[in-house]
Design a protein around this motif. Sequence first.
Motif, short mmCIF file in Angstrom:
data_model
loop_
_atom_site.label_atom_id
_atom_site.label_comp_id
_atom_site.label_asym_id
_atom_site.label_seq_id
_atom_site.Cartn_x
_atom_site.Cartn_y
_atom_site.Cartn_z
N TYR A 220 41.56 41.92 26.27
CA TYR A 220 41.82 41.74 27.90
C TYR A 220 42.30 40.60 28.11
O TYR A 220 43.49 40.39 28.24
CB TYR A 220 40.48 41.86 28.77
CG TYR A 220 39.91 43.42 28.27
CD1 TYR A 220 40.59 44.67 28.52
CD2 TYR A 220 38.75 43.50 27.42
CE1 TYR A 220 39.95 45.72 28.34
CE2 TYR A 220 38.30 44.66 27.19
CZ TYR A 220 38.75 45.84 27.53
OH TYR A 220 38.10 47.29 27.29
N GLU A 270 35.37 50.37 41.60
CA GLU A 270 34.36 49.53 42.20
C GLU A 270 32.76 50.03 42.04
O GLU A 270 31.94 49.01 42.08
CB GLU A 270 34.64 50.04 43.67
CG GLU A 270 34.00 49.64 44.72
CD GLU A 270 34.41 50.10 46.02
OE1 GLU A 270 34.04 49.45 47.14
OE2 GLU A 270 34.94 51.23 46.05
N ASN B 191 38.11 44.16 46.23
CA ASN B 191 37.55 44.46 47.59
C ASN B 191 37.33 43.16 48.22
O ASN B 191 36.42 42.60 48.62
CB ASN B 191 35.99 45.04 46.95
CG ASN B 191 35.73 46.19 48.36
OD1 ASN B 191 36.35 45.91 49.20
ND2 ASN B 191 34.89 46.78 47.94
N ASP B 217 42.11 53.15 44.47
CA ASP B 217 40.97 52.54 43.83
C ASP B 217 40.71 51.40 44.45
O ASP B 217 41.41 50.58 44.78
CB ASP B 217 41.03 52.64 42.39
CG ASP B 217 40.49 53.86 41.71
OD1 ASP B 217 40.05 54.67 42.29
OD2 ASP B 217 40.30 53.64 40.35
N LYS B 218 39.32 51.02 44.31
CA LYS B 218 38.95 49.62 44.57
C LYS B 218 38.52 49.05 43.19
O LYS B 218 37.85 49.58 42.48
CB LYS B 218 37.80 49.60 45.77
CG LYS B 218 37.91 50.22 46.96
CD LYS B 218 38.29 49.44 48.20
CE LYS B 218 38.81 49.97 49.40
NZ LYS B 218 37.95 51.05 49.63
N LEU B 219 38.84 47.71 43.12
CA LEU B 219 38.44 46.87 41.97
C LEU B 219 37.42 46.02 42.19
O LEU B 219 37.25 45.43 43.11
CB LEU B 219 39.72 46.35 41.16
CG LEU B 219 41.13 47.20 40.98
CD1 LEU B 219 42.05 46.08 40.83
CD2 LEU B 219 40.61 47.95 40.09
N PRO B 220 36.44 46.04 41.14
CA PRO B 220 35.26 44.99 41.64
C PRO B 220 36.01 43.45 41.19
O PRO B 220 36.75 43.38 40.34
CB PRO B 220 34.02 45.45 40.20
CG PRO B 220 35.05 45.93 39.42
CD PRO B 220 35.97 46.53 40.02
N GLU B 222 34.55 41.33 39.40
CA GLU B 222 34.61 40.51 38.03
C GLU B 222 35.51 41.60 37.12
O GLU B 222 35.05 41.79 35.86
CB GLU B 222 33.04 40.66 37.62
CG GLU B 222 32.48 42.14 37.51
CD GLU B 222 31.88 42.81 38.66
OE1 GLU B 222 32.01 42.08 39.81
OE2 GLU B 222 31.27 43.67 38.86
N ILE B 223 36.37 42.52 37.53
CA ILE B 223 37.15 43.26 36.84
C ILE B 223 37.69 42.61 35.45
O ILE B 223 38.28 41.60 35.83
CB ILE B 223 38.22 43.91 37.53
CG1 ILE B 223 39.20 44.97 36.94
CG2 ILE B 223 39.38 42.65 38.24
CD1 ILE B 223 38.70 45.98 37.19
N ASN B 224 37.91 43.16 34.29
CA ASN B 224 38.36 42.89 33.12
C ASN B 224 38.93 43.88 32.68
O ASN B 224 39.38 43.91 31.28
CB ASN B 224 37.58 41.89 32.41
CG ASN B 224 36.24 42.29 31.99
OD1 ASN B 224 36.04 43.40 32.28
ND2 ASN B 224 35.57 41.25 31.65
N ASP B 225 38.86 45.29 32.83
CA ASP B 225 39.70 46.32 32.54
C ASP B 225 39.97 47.19 33.54
O ASP B 225 39.17 47.73 34.32
CB ASP B 225 38.56 46.89 31.45
CG ASP B 225 39.01 47.89 30.63
OD1 ASP B 225 40.24 48.20 30.72
OD2 ASP B 225 37.95 48.53 30.03
#
Lengths: 299, 413
Positions: A220, A270, B191, B217-220, B222-225
């Motif tokens: 990643y 989310e 978000n 979609d909403k991404l968190p 701490e997204i890393n994927d």
Amino acid sequence: MENLRLLFDAPILTVQLLLDGILIGAIFALAAYGMMLVWGVLNIINVAQGELVMLGGYVAFFLFKAGINPLFGVPVAAALLFVVGWLLYRVVIFRIVDKDLFISILATFGLSILIQQLAKVAFSPDVRTPQAGFGTISMFGGAVTVTWIKIISFAAALTTGGVLVWFLRGTRMGQAIRATAQNARAARVMGIDTDRVYAWTFGVNAAICGASGALVAMTYLVDPYIGLPYTIRSFMIVIVAGLGNISAVLATAIGLGAAENISAFLFGAEYQIAFVYGLLVVILISRRIVLARQRRYLA
Amino acid sequence: MSTATGKMALALASAALLFLYGPTGATAQTEGDTINLGAAVSLTGKYSVNGKNTKDGYDLAIKRLNEMGGVKVGGKSYKLKIVYYDDESTPARGAQLAERLINQDGVKFLLGAYSSGLTKAIAPITEKYKVPHVEGNGAARELFTEGYKYLFGVLSTSDYYLRDAVNMAAEVAKENGRDPKSMKIAMAFENDPFSLDVRAGILEAAKKHGMKVLVDDKLPPEINDMAATLTKVKAVKPDLLLVSGHEKGATLLVRQTSEMKIDVPIVATTHCDSAKIAETMGKQAEGILCASQWDRTLAYKDKWFGSADDYAKTFQKEFNYPAPYQAAESTASVLVFADAFQRAGSLDPAKVRDAIAKTDVMTFYGPIKFDETGKNTKKPMVLYQVQGGDYKVVFPSKWAETKIKYPRKLPTN
């Protein structure tokens, strides 16, 4: 449930989601091995686990920047992080080994913030992507894709698990570590230098985290803040798998990876972490119920 | 007590009063033939880099205007000067300093601070004292939904960041003989307030063109994927893929669309210049569209600096680093004041405010015209496309240097 319908319309997507999840899960397993080891032997919950992963990622990045394939970052990061782990033990961790669990959480939490901020100052907050450049495999006419680096990570996680088992069973230090985990006082009586065992254990933990960090960075990306999710996942995996069972850790990690990925698809990215926590609560409660029933039979 | 000491006490008291309330009133913002503007900028703290960009932008505008003889107001020439304070990158301090500029330094015209957060803290103060406030570094949409009468922003608000990517897609579709109504959008956002503003803008544009949103979609944080979201994108085969997730989102988008072979004709994101995707990700970044406020290659021209490129050259000479857009929009804010002073023919804040509201001027930064909420809706966002490892401006087509490569060819790695 539009997303669910999508899965029924194109069942091949499930293959993609499962594959991705299983392969990611193996990387989670690595950091979890280390957490289990430290928890079992030193009785410390290391909250700075994710930060060790992050440091490993930067090792891969700096090799990449120097023109070396970041895959070499896996052994290099393991070696360097072993030293870091050893030093951390000699400076901080040895002071909290016999203390209350909360003190160890507090101390390692402080460490995690310190490492994170030092990394920000030293490496800048930029997002980095060291790429090993192995490409992608396409299957089913491109409907399912898997990157080679994920497969390599999976193999590396299995290998590391195997090496760890051999180390704990086959070497004198490994035996000393197991002895200390069983009963530190008795081990000391038998002439084992438990202080040295603790330092080794923390060093080995950091080395495993470093290796997984290098894999994470190649799969990643890496920046100073990627640590926390890895700490949380390790914690959850160890809670579910229990201390002392390496194959259970691997199985749990893979299951977690797959569950996360499918839930992210169904409910949106989310809610991915929320779903994982929900799952943790369900597992803990159901386990309590099962245990309570067993106790009733015993009585 | 004798009458003499009584008189003296009275004189002292009135002197003290004069001292306290002295620098207010209609004449206080000028000293002789100089007009004082005020600004709280972040010289220390987390915005210190962009704070310096902001200050440099302001200083360059002041230097240029004074070199050109200052501004003519009602037949008299005035020089300009800025009173600065360091807001330490904290909103509370910014608000305090705005009060101080207005009440103690007698400043009647305020330039903006850096960031939406600080602008949001200062705007109520300038509103309360009816002090015109022109800013170039607060992009949040909500700054302009509060009904402020004295706040003006020269930059495009955050909901405009990817709006034009949708507009451009419609334009390109028509050129290729396709009905924009048949186009499908997949999108994902972190978000946070900025990204949700971006999302709101896209939704409005999609509605205008009758496009359908299939993935949202909403991404968190701490997204890393992004694999799960992108698997969905692959399944629905959209015509546009739009993402706003700061540097991490941009990086993951570039990397994973390439690895997972997500073939979408138009892929646009925010923050790819700060994520340095063209510089560090090589072929994987080819064809990605990026939103930006301004670029030096645009064909904008004005009477103060000449072309956008001339501005960039002047800036480089003065400060020894390439002009970032944060500096350009700061310079443009000062130009708005200069233009408004001359048209108002007065230094009365109310009249200047009305003149600013009627601004319709071309600058090196782009056209500036405020809508009734005070935001500049005439300047479009710039879209770059990564072509041959470089960022090339492809939209707005009227000002762009190169044509968009459409559809995006999926890079092979």
